[in-house]
Motif scaffolding. Sequence first.
Motif, PDB file in Angstrom:
ATOM      1  N   SER A  44       1.569   1.066   6.738  1.00 40.30           N
ATOM      2  CA  SER A  44       0.306   0.836   6.028  1.00 40.30           C
ATOM      3  C   SER A  44      -0.278  -0.546   6.317  1.00 40.30           C
ATOM      4  N   SER A  45       0.555  -1.509   6.645  1.00 39.70           N
ATOM      5  CA  SER A  45       0.071  -2.864   6.944  1.00 39.70           C
ATOM      6  C   SER A  45      -0.435  -3.007   8.378  1.00 39.70           C
ATOM      7  N   ASN A  46      -0.011  -2.125   9.263  1.00 40.54           N
ATOM      8  CA  ASN A  46      -0.331  -2.293  10.685  1.00 40.54           C
ATOM      9  C   ASN A  46      -1.280  -1.260  11.262  1.00 40.54           C
ATOM     10  N   TYR A  47      -1.528  -0.173  10.549  1.00 38.29           N
ATOM     11  CA  TYR A  47      -2.354   0.897  11.096  1.00 38.29           C
ATOM     12  C   TYR A  47      -3.351   1.390  10.057  1.00 38.29           C
ATOM     13  N   TRP A  62      14.805  -4.020  10.014  1.00 37.36           N
ATOM     14  CA  TRP A  62      14.887  -4.870   8.826  1.00 37.36           C
ATOM     15  C   TRP A  62      16.335  -4.937   8.365  1.00 37.36           C
ATOM     16  N   ASN A  78       7.242   2.460   5.236  1.00 44.65           N
ATOM     17  CA  ASN A  78       5.908   2.743   4.695  1.00 44.65           C
ATOM     18  C   ASN A  78       5.058   1.485   4.597  1.00 44.65           C
ATOM     19  N   ASN A  79       5.648   0.377   4.172  1.00 44.54           N
ATOM     20  CA  ASN A  79       4.907  -0.895   4.113  1.00 44.54           C
ATOM     21  C   ASN A  79       4.481  -1.341   5.504  1.00 44.54           C
ATOM     22  N   TYR A  80       5.351  -1.195   6.477  1.00 39.75           N
ATOM     23  CA  TYR A  80       5.027  -1.565   7.856  1.00 39.75           C
ATOM     24  C   TYR A  80       3.868  -0.725   8.381  1.00 39.75           C
ATOM     25  N   ARG A  85      10.806   2.508   2.042  1.00 39.38           N
ATOM     26  CA  ARG A  85       9.807   1.533   1.559  1.00 39.38           C
ATOM     27  C   ARG A  85       9.433   0.545   2.661  1.00 39.38           C
ATOM     28  N   GLN A  86      10.432   0.072   3.414  1.00 42.27           N
ATOM     29  CA  GLN A  86      10.164  -0.876   4.500  1.00 42.27           C
ATOM     30  C   GLN A  86       9.246  -0.241   5.547  1.00 42.27           C
ATOM     31  N   GLN A 144      10.844  -2.397  15.519  1.00 41.92           N
ATOM     32  CA  GLN A 144      10.937  -2.767  14.104  1.00 41.92           C
ATOM     33  C   GLN A 144      12.338  -2.510  13.557  1.00 41.92           C
TER      34      GLN A 144
END
Length: 99
Positions: free
Chosen positions: A79-82, A53, A75-77, A72-73, A51
Amino acid sequence: MKKIIVLTLLIILQGCGGSNSDGSSKSTYSSCKITKSEAILATDREKDLRQCWNAPGQGYESQGDALQWCERQVNNYISSNYIVGHSVTYAVESTYCPK
């Protein structure tokens, strides 16, 4: 003599600021990437380490601003994947993400 002085100044200025070989600015933070993952599964750790960005615009001049954006990038990754998160370490760099 003036030409030599101007040329010398241009060389000095390019060395102080300028661009990295990928075109990003040496004086800004241009990307965020995960550098370490504590995921239980090896496949998840491998995915995490891929990963990266690129920062918006020309990047961030302030390391603090870059780290906030990077957090932020990440944390978003996560929370979106696990469903259950895990610890990761991340860093900001002056170069763009590898292609």
